[in-house]
Scaffold this motif. Structure first.
Motif, PDB file in Angstrom:
ATOM      1  N   SER A   1       0.839  -1.190   0.000  1.00 32.27           N
ATOM      2  CA  SER A   1       0.000   0.000   0.000  1.00 32.27           C
ATOM      3  C   SER A   1       0.878   1.246   0.000  1.00 32.27           C
ATOM      4  CB  SER A   1      -0.894   0.006   1.236  1.00 32.27           C
ATOM      5  OG  SER A   1      -0.110   0.139   2.415  1.00 32.27           O
TER       6      SER A   1
ATOM      7  N   THR B   1      -4.126  -2.649   3.909  1.00 29.40           N
ATOM      8  CA  THR B   1      -4.303  -2.938   2.494  1.00 29.40           C
ATOM      9  C   THR B   1      -2.947  -3.091   1.818  1.00 29.40           C
ATOM     10  OG1 THR B   1      -5.201  -2.109   0.397  1.00 29.40           O
ATOM     11  CG2 THR B   1      -4.485  -0.462   1.997  1.00 29.40           C
TER      12      THR B   1
ATOM     13  N   ASN C   1      -3.811  -5.124  -7.159  1.00 32.64           N
ATOM     14  CA  ASN C   1      -3.879  -3.794  -6.571  1.00 32.64           C
ATOM     15  C   ASN C   1      -3.006  -2.859  -7.398  1.00 32.64           C
ATOM     16  OD1 ASN C   1      -5.270  -3.759  -3.649  1.00 32.64           O
ATOM     17  ND2 ASN C   1      -4.301  -5.732  -3.965  1.00 32.64           N
TER      18      ASN C   1
ATOM     19  N   ALA D   1       0.045   6.738  -3.673  1.00 33.35           N
ATOM     20  CA  ALA D   1      -1.384   6.453  -3.547  1.00 33.35           C
ATOM     21  C   ALA D   1      -1.634   5.046  -4.063  1.00 33.35           C
ATOM     22  CB  ALA D   1      -2.222   7.465  -4.323  1.00 33.35           C
ATOM     23  N   SER D   2      -2.532   4.306  -3.413  1.00 35.41           N
ATOM     24  CA  SER D   2      -2.821   2.931  -3.826  1.00 35.41           C
ATOM     25  C   SER D   2      -4.284   2.614  -3.582  1.00 35.41           C
ATOM     26  CB  SER D   2      -1.937   1.936  -3.054  1.00 35.41           C
ATOM     27  OG  SER D   2      -2.243   1.968  -1.662  1.00 35.41           O
ATOM     28  N   MET D   3      -4.775   1.563  -4.283  1.00 36.07           N
ATOM     29  CA  MET D   3      -6.157   1.145  -4.082  1.00 36.07           C
ATOM     30  C   MET D   3      -6.377  -0.237  -4.685  1.00 36.07           C
ATOM     31  SD  MET D   3      -8.231   3.393  -6.957  1.00 36.07           S
ATOM     32  CE  MET D   3      -9.798   2.679  -6.444  1.00 36.07           C
ATOM     33  N   SER D   4      -7.453  -0.889  -4.220  1.00 37.91           N
ATOM     34  CA  SER D   4      -7.968  -2.105  -4.847  1.00 37.91           C
ATOM     35  C   SER D   4      -9.164  -1.705  -5.684  1.00 37.91           C
ATOM     36  CB  SER D   4      -8.370  -3.127  -3.781  1.00 37.91           C
ATOM     37  OG  SER D   4      -9.491  -2.641  -3.046  1.00 37.91           O
ATOM     38  N   ASP D   5      -9.697  -2.639  -6.500  1.00 32.60           N
ATOM     39  CA  ASP D   5     -10.807  -2.250  -7.366  1.00 32.60           C
ATOM     40  C   ASP D   5     -12.179  -2.528  -6.752  1.00 32.60           C
ATOM     41  OD1 ASP D   5     -11.174  -4.985  -7.642  1.00 32.60           O
ATOM     42  OD2 ASP D   5     -10.294  -5.088  -9.636  1.00 32.60           O
TER      43      ASP D   5
ATOM     44  N   THR E   1     -13.841  -0.892  -1.461  1.00 36.19           N
ATOM     45  CA  THR E   1     -12.592  -0.521  -2.117  1.00 36.19           C
ATOM     46  C   THR E   1     -11.602  -0.050  -1.059  1.00 36.19           C
ATOM     47  OG1 THR E   1     -13.733   0.134  -4.141  1.00 36.19           O
ATOM     48  CG2 THR E   1     -11.515   1.016  -3.784  1.00 36.19           C
TER      49      THR E   1
ATOM     50  N   TYR F   1      -8.159   1.751  -0.018  1.00 35.82           N
ATOM     51  CA  TYR F   1      -7.260   2.734  -0.612  1.00 35.82           C
ATOM     52  C   TYR F   1      -6.322   3.296   0.448  1.00 35.82           C
ATOM     53  CZ  TYR F   1     -10.220   6.398   1.423  1.00 35.82           C
ATOM     54  OH  TYR F   1     -10.914   7.197   2.298  1.00 35.82           O
ATOM     55  N   SER F   2      -5.256   3.929  -0.014  1.00 31.36           N
ATOM     56  CA  SER F   2      -4.261   4.482   0.897  1.00 31.36           C
ATOM     57  C   SER F   2      -3.554   5.646   0.216  1.00 31.36           C
ATOM     58  CB  SER F   2      -3.245   3.405   1.291  1.00 31.36           C
ATOM     59  OG  SER F   2      -2.198   3.948   2.087  1.00 31.36           O
TER      60      SER F   2
ATOM     61  N   ASN G   1     -10.143   0.716   4.693  1.00 30.68           N
ATOM     62  CA  ASN G   1     -10.564  -0.583   4.170  1.00 30.68           C
ATOM     63  C   ASN G   1     -11.940  -0.909   4.739  1.00 30.68           C
ATOM     64  OD1 ASN G   1     -10.814  -3.149   3.154  1.00 30.68           O
ATOM     65  ND2 ASN G   1      -8.970  -3.971   4.107  1.00 30.68           N
TER      66      ASN G   1
END
Length: 344
Positions: free
Chosen positions: A112, A142, A153, A167-171, A200, A202-203, A222
């Protein structure tokens, strides 16, 4: 890590595309682990592939994965549950990136943004903390193996004038197929078990590096759970110290008898790397939580402390002799390891 070039530069047949190359590297270890009761042999060998390239316009791209991440087939030809380990072929192991003037975008089994900027405490032992359950690693909400059931991710990084932004995220989309293969885009209707939306994750995080000093601040979400992480690191000649503080909200585990809600985690670590190849590493970590009895509703505040200390000696040529001891309130007895680790 010393890289050994396995495949020479391959010239691409299509005009307008720059040359690319594939390199093979690896790591291995052999030694002993004491689990608190018995002394056991321990060994491992892994090979990694790294492919890189660059377009004529200067856009860099690449991918990397280990051999054990290439597929999910066991010795009997059955599909394994890869929700934790992941598959490079489906983006839940290994990673692919593209990088240019405006930063780097990586997709796959990535950390993340919060972990990218703040990291973990320093590891000890020849297994780099694995013999004690990786207690030096902060449990982020995450990335880094979390949210793999949602497929790849994504992580974005950009650096400017000493500032590092991430910056990060899952879908937020979970696909479950027969055989428990997650994140597959090739899941047939006959094999589809579930296709559902979830939270979703995110970070976002920012760090600053200046003359041997590093500061980091990150936030992650999360679902209902969230975290704020602060870190600081300083280097003085061969001596380096680091501290991490993680504040958690609505992060809980339920075993049917009680609910453990994690409040915060913080710790300090230090390492000293001498010019003669000798190194010393140590860390201390505390996890604070609230334990609620489901039947009575009574709350009890408690905490766990974990410690680790290790030493290493660089033998040269990619070989290192190392050992460590770890103890924690999580376990009854102290554990230890000692052996040689290699990079190729």
């Amino acid at each position: 890590m010393k890289k050994v070039l396995f495949a020479t530069t391959a010239l691409v047949m299509t005009a307008g595309v720059a040359a690319a190359e594939v390199a093979v590297s690896g790591d291995a270890r052999m030694g002993f682990i004491y689990d608190g009761d018995d002394l056991q042999f321990s060994s491992r060998a892994r090979v990694s592939f790294t492919a890189t390239g660059e377009t004529d316009s200067g856009l860099s791209f690449g991918a990397s994965f280990r051999v054990d991440q290439e597929n999910g087939i066991d010795g009997e030809g059955d599909i394994l549950n890869r929700s934790i380990d992941g598959l490079a072929s489906q983006g839940t192991a290994g990673s692919v990136y593209v990088s240019g003037t405006y930063g780097k975008l990586t997709m796959g089994d990535v950390v993340s943004a919060t972990e990218k900027i703040n990291g973990d405490l320093y590891s000890v032992g020849y297994t780099d903390g694995a013999f004690g359950g990786d207690l030096e690693e902060i449990t982020y909400l995450t990335g880094d193996g979390v949210n793999l059931d949602q497929g790849p991710n994504v992580l974005y990084e950009y650096s400017i004038n000493g500032f590092n932004i991430a910056a990060s995220m899952s879908d937020g989309s979970r696909v479950t197929c027969a055989g428990a293969v997650y994140g597959s885009l090739g899941c047939d209707d006959a094999d589809l078990i579930a296709d559902e939306d979830t939270d979703t994750a995110y970070s976002v995080a920012v760090g600053y590096d200046l003359n041997g000093y590093k500061l980091g601040l990150g936030y992650a979400d999360n679902g209902d759970a969230s975290e704020i992480v602060l870190s600081g690191e300083a280097s003085f000649n061969d001596f380096t110290v680091k501290g991490i503080y993680q504040d958690l909200s609505d992060v809980a585990a339920d075993d049917g008898v009680s609910i453990m809600e994690y409040d915060r985690t913080f710790g300090f670590s230090a390492k000293y790397d001498m010019s003669n190849g000798v190194g010393v590493q140590a860390f201390w970590r505390r996890d604070e939580f609230t334990l609620t009895d489901i039947a009575t509703g009574a709350d009890v505040d408690d905490e766990f402390d974990s410690y680790g200390i290790g030493a290493s000696y660089d033998l040269g040529g990619g070989a290192t002799l190392a050992g460590g001891i770890m103890d924690s309130d999580y376990q009854e007895d102290a554990v230890a390891d000692m052996g040689i680790k290699f990079t190729f």
